[in-house]
Design a protein around this motif. Sequence first.
Motif, PDB file in Angstrom:
ATOM      1  N   PHE A 128      -1.162  -9.062  -8.847  1.00  0.00           N
ATOM      2  CA  PHE A 128      -2.337  -8.401  -8.965  1.00  0.00           C
ATOM      3  C   PHE A 128      -3.677  -8.710  -7.941  1.00  0.00           C
ATOM      4  CE2 PHE A 128      -2.797  -6.811 -13.495  1.00  0.00           C
ATOM      5  CZ  PHE A 128      -1.455  -6.181 -13.564  1.00  0.00           C
ATOM      6  N   ARG A 129      -4.293  -7.833  -7.297  1.00  0.00           N
ATOM      7  CA  ARG A 129      -5.063  -8.326  -6.370  1.00  0.00           C
ATOM      8  C   ARG A 129      -6.550  -7.613  -6.265  1.00  0.00           C
ATOM      9  NH1 ARG A 129      -2.158 -11.762  -6.177  1.00  0.00           N
ATOM     10  NH2 ARG A 129      -1.138 -12.586  -4.463  1.00  0.00           N
ATOM     11  N   THR A 130      -6.809  -6.803  -7.413  1.00  0.00           N
ATOM     12  CA  THR A 130      -7.967  -6.041  -7.559  1.00  0.00           C
ATOM     13  C   THR A 130      -9.506  -7.093  -7.525  1.00  0.00           C
ATOM     14  OG1 THR A 130      -9.280  -4.561  -9.272  1.00  0.00           O
ATOM     15  CG2 THR A 130      -7.664  -6.128  -9.959  1.00  0.00           C
ATOM     16  N   ARG A 131     -10.389  -6.647  -6.884  1.00  0.00           N
ATOM     17  CA  ARG A 131     -11.673  -7.332  -7.117  1.00  0.00           C
ATOM     18  C   ARG A 131     -12.588  -6.663  -7.780  1.00  0.00           C
ATOM     19  NH1 ARG A 131     -11.531  -8.459  -0.302  1.00  0.00           N
ATOM     20  NH2 ARG A 131      -9.721  -9.549  -0.183  1.00  0.00           N
ATOM     21  N   THR A 132     -12.345  -5.502  -8.236  1.00  0.00           N
ATOM     22  CA  THR A 132     -13.389  -4.789  -9.114  1.00  0.00           C
ATOM     23  C   THR A 132     -12.762  -4.692 -10.715  1.00  0.00           C
ATOM     24  OG1 THR A 132     -12.519  -2.756  -8.491  1.00  0.00           O
ATOM     25  CG2 THR A 132     -14.231  -3.784  -7.083  1.00  0.00           C
ATOM     26  N   ASN A 133     -11.994  -5.564 -11.108  1.00  0.00           N
ATOM     27  CA  ASN A 133     -11.419  -5.245 -12.550  1.00  0.00           C
ATOM     28  C   ASN A 133     -10.631  -3.927 -12.665  1.00  0.00           C
ATOM     29  OD1 ASN A 133     -11.101  -6.770 -14.895  1.00  0.00           O
ATOM     30  ND2 ASN A 133     -12.190  -4.880 -16.025  1.00  0.00           N
ATOM     31  N   GLY A 134     -10.311  -3.421 -11.371  1.00  0.00           N
ATOM     32  CA  GLY A 134      -9.413  -2.263 -11.451  1.00  0.00           C
ATOM     33  C   GLY A 134     -10.314  -0.811 -11.455  1.00  0.00           C
ATOM     34  N   LEU A 135     -11.379  -1.124 -11.348  1.00  0.00           N
ATOM     35  CA  LEU A 135     -12.360   0.154 -11.468  1.00  0.00           C
ATOM     36  C   LEU A 135     -12.424   1.096  -9.994  1.00  0.00           C
ATOM     37  CD1 LEU A 135     -15.341  -1.534 -13.236  1.00  0.00           C
ATOM     38  CD2 LEU A 135     -13.385  -0.319 -14.178  1.00  0.00           C
ATOM     39  N   SER A 136     -12.114   0.477  -8.850  1.00  0.00           N
ATOM     40  CA  SER A 136     -12.098   1.238  -7.916  1.00  0.00           C
ATOM     41  C   SER A 136     -10.935   0.773  -7.001  1.00  0.00           C
ATOM     42  CB  SER A 136     -13.489   1.126  -7.033  1.00  0.00           C
ATOM     43  OG  SER A 136     -13.691  -0.274  -6.577  1.00  0.00           O
ATOM     44  N   ILE A 137     -10.653   1.535  -5.675  1.00  0.00           N
ATOM     45  CA  ILE A 137      -9.526   1.049  -4.783  1.00  0.00           C
ATOM     46  C   ILE A 137      -9.872   1.875  -3.541  1.00  0.00           C
ATOM     47  CG2 ILE A 137      -8.455   3.418  -5.114  1.00  0.00           C
ATOM     48  CD1 ILE A 137      -6.168   0.335  -5.177  1.00  0.00           C
ATOM     49  N   PHE A 138      -9.450   0.604  -2.353  1.00  0.00           N
ATOM     50  CA  PHE A 138      -9.693   1.185  -1.002  1.00  0.00           C
ATOM     51  C   PHE A 138      -8.533   1.717  -0.545  1.00  0.00           C
ATOM     52  CE2 PHE A 138     -12.465  -3.163  -0.320  1.00  0.00           C
ATOM     53  CZ  PHE A 138     -13.614  -2.576  -0.855  1.00  0.00           C
ATOM     54  N   ILE A 139      -8.918   2.723   0.561  1.00  0.00           N
ATOM     55  CA  ILE A 139      -7.624   3.522   0.776  1.00  0.00           C
ATOM     56  C   ILE A 139      -7.561   3.132   2.527  1.00  0.00           C
ATOM     57  CG2 ILE A 139      -6.532   5.530   1.607  1.00  0.00           C
ATOM     58  CD1 ILE A 139      -8.777   5.215  -1.576  1.00  0.00           C
ATOM     59  N   SER A 140      -6.691   2.640   3.005  1.00  0.00           N
ATOM     60  CA  SER A 140      -6.625   1.964   4.280  1.00  0.00           C
ATOM     61  C   SER A 140      -5.459   2.444   5.222  1.00  0.00           C
ATOM     62  CB  SER A 140      -6.679   0.445   4.358  1.00  0.00           C
ATOM     63  OG  SER A 140      -6.318  -0.269   5.414  1.00  0.00           O
ATOM     64  N   GLU A 141      -5.386   2.125   6.472  1.00  0.00           N
ATOM     65  CA  GLU A 141      -4.413   2.270   7.329  1.00  0.00           C
ATOM     66  C   GLU A 141      -3.478   1.348   7.235  1.00  0.00           C
ATOM     67  OE1 GLU A 141      -3.729   4.556   9.256  1.00  0.00           O
ATOM     68  OE2 GLU A 141      -5.172   5.693  10.221  1.00  0.00           O
ATOM     69  N   TRP A 142      -2.206   1.449   7.622  1.00  0.00           N
ATOM     70  CA  TRP A 142      -1.184   0.227   7.174  1.00  0.00           C
ATOM     71  C   TRP A 142      -1.372  -0.732   8.188  1.00  0.00           C
ATOM     72  CZ3 TRP A 142       2.490  -0.887   4.019  1.00  0.00           C
ATOM     73  CH2 TRP A 142       3.609  -1.817   4.612  1.00  0.00           C
ATOM     74  N   ASN A 143      -1.693  -2.018   7.839  1.00  0.00           N
ATOM     75  CA  ASN A 143      -1.886  -3.206   8.607  1.00  0.00           C
ATOM     76  C   ASN A 143      -0.780  -4.321   8.364  1.00  0.00           C
ATOM     77  OD1 ASN A 143      -3.928  -2.351  10.429  1.00  0.00           O
ATOM     78  ND2 ASN A 143      -5.277  -2.427   8.919  1.00  0.00           N
ATOM     79  N   GLY A 144       0.202  -4.107   7.908  1.00  0.00           N
ATOM     80  CA  GLY A 144       1.109  -5.060   7.481  1.00  0.00           C
ATOM     81  C   GLY A 144       1.668  -4.835   6.237  1.00  0.00           C
ATOM     82  N   THR A 145       2.401  -5.983   5.638  1.00  0.00           N
ATOM     83  CA  THR A 145       3.015  -5.845   4.157  1.00  0.00           C
ATOM     84  C   THR A 145       2.338  -7.104   3.569  1.00  0.00           C
ATOM     85  OG1 THR A 145       4.805  -6.962   5.002  1.00  0.00           O
ATOM     86  CG2 THR A 145       5.121  -4.715   4.915  1.00  0.00           C
ATOM     87  N   GLY A 146       2.621  -6.948   1.920  1.00  0.00           N
ATOM     88  CA  GLY A 146       2.186  -7.898   1.185  1.00  0.00           C
ATOM     89  C   GLY A 146       0.898  -8.389   1.382  1.00  0.00           C
ATOM     90  N   ARG A 147       0.548  -9.706   1.407  1.00  0.00           N
ATOM     91  CA  ARG A 147      -0.621 -10.055   1.236  1.00  0.00           C
ATOM     92  C   ARG A 147      -1.440 -10.051   2.646  1.00  0.00           C
ATOM     93  NH1 ARG A 147      -0.675 -15.694  -2.184  1.00  0.00           N
ATOM     94  NH2 ARG A 147       0.509 -15.136  -4.195  1.00  0.00           N
ATOM     95  N   ASP A 148      -0.323  -9.811   3.944  1.00  0.00           N
ATOM     96  CA  ASP A 148      -1.219  -9.610   4.987  1.00  0.00           C
ATOM     97  C   ASP A 148      -1.782  -8.446   5.203  1.00  0.00           C
ATOM     98  OD1 ASP A 148      -0.169 -11.904   6.139  1.00  0.00           O
ATOM     99  OD2 ASP A 148       1.629 -10.894   6.803  1.00  0.00           O
ATOM    100  N   ASN A 149      -1.438  -7.497   4.362  1.00  0.00           N
ATOM    101  CA  ASN A 149      -2.019  -5.968   4.098  1.00  0.00           C
ATOM    102  C   ASN A 149      -3.485  -6.190   3.414  1.00  0.00           C
ATOM    103  OD1 ASN A 149      -2.141  -3.250   4.930  1.00  0.00           O
ATOM    104  ND2 ASN A 149      -1.389  -2.722   2.810  1.00  0.00           N
TER     105      ASN A 149
END
Length: 275
Positions: A128-149
């Motif tokens: 789990f990595r949500t910073r908004t209690n799961g209320l929103s999500i960022f959509i991003s280009e691919w910049n790696g995997t796992g925690r790097d992304n």
Amino acid sequence: QEEVSPLEVHFSQHVIYPLFSDGTSVDETVREVKAIECDEDEESCWLRAPFPTIQAVRWCPKLRDGEGKPVFDENGEERRGVEGLFTLDNRRLYVLQRAAVYHYPRKCKISVEVITERWEVLHHLKKFRTRTNGLSIFISEWNGTGRDNTKHFDVLRVWDWRSAVSRLEEGGPAEQEQAAEAADAGNCGCWEYLDPQQICRGPYSNWQMKQWWDHKMLPRELQIRPFQPKTGDAGEGDSKDFRPVLEVFADAPSCFAPGWSPEVTSKGREFHRCA
């Protein structure tokens, strides 16, 4: 399994890639979701998606700040958010929420496979990595995997269904059209702000900013600007175009009022496939 609205399910991550693992675009997949009439409830419909049932766990996640660090209370204990269903399939939920917003305020229902085995739940909670209690999500280009992304990414879109439908409470075809446009774009107008160290924070949805503002969690002298995807010439400390909140909303019914979100530009919808 549980029958719920996709709008009642939370994201477990704070950033996703706009393509599924097989290379299919999330945008194209949204258009393949079908609304099926409910015989027992004329005010509801089922969403039939071209992918398997999403999985979720019921949990009360840690609260995290804008950098992803845990938030602590006055006793040094980690603060927790609101308990709810958190999906393990964030891209699928993004697709389903967009489809549900398109049909809003009609309630859309889906089946969710809720994981209850303790060992399996704990395995997923570590991710789990949500910073908004799961209320929103960022959509991003691919910049790696796992925690790097999750550490190094450029936000191209922000999705928060509450912002997308906020004006529908006022009623009218114009508001319905705006919600449909947000569902089609998979994006909602957002804000960035300068923290006390003059570091740019965000983006955050209009709905999220309003919650913080109404609860007096933001200073009245806060400076904000509409979020735009980075073009490579702006850094975290860039203070260009920031204006005081009270000045930005001088003609609005209230600060961060529904319908006063920044406009979404086409730049927020452009993605590039990996080679």
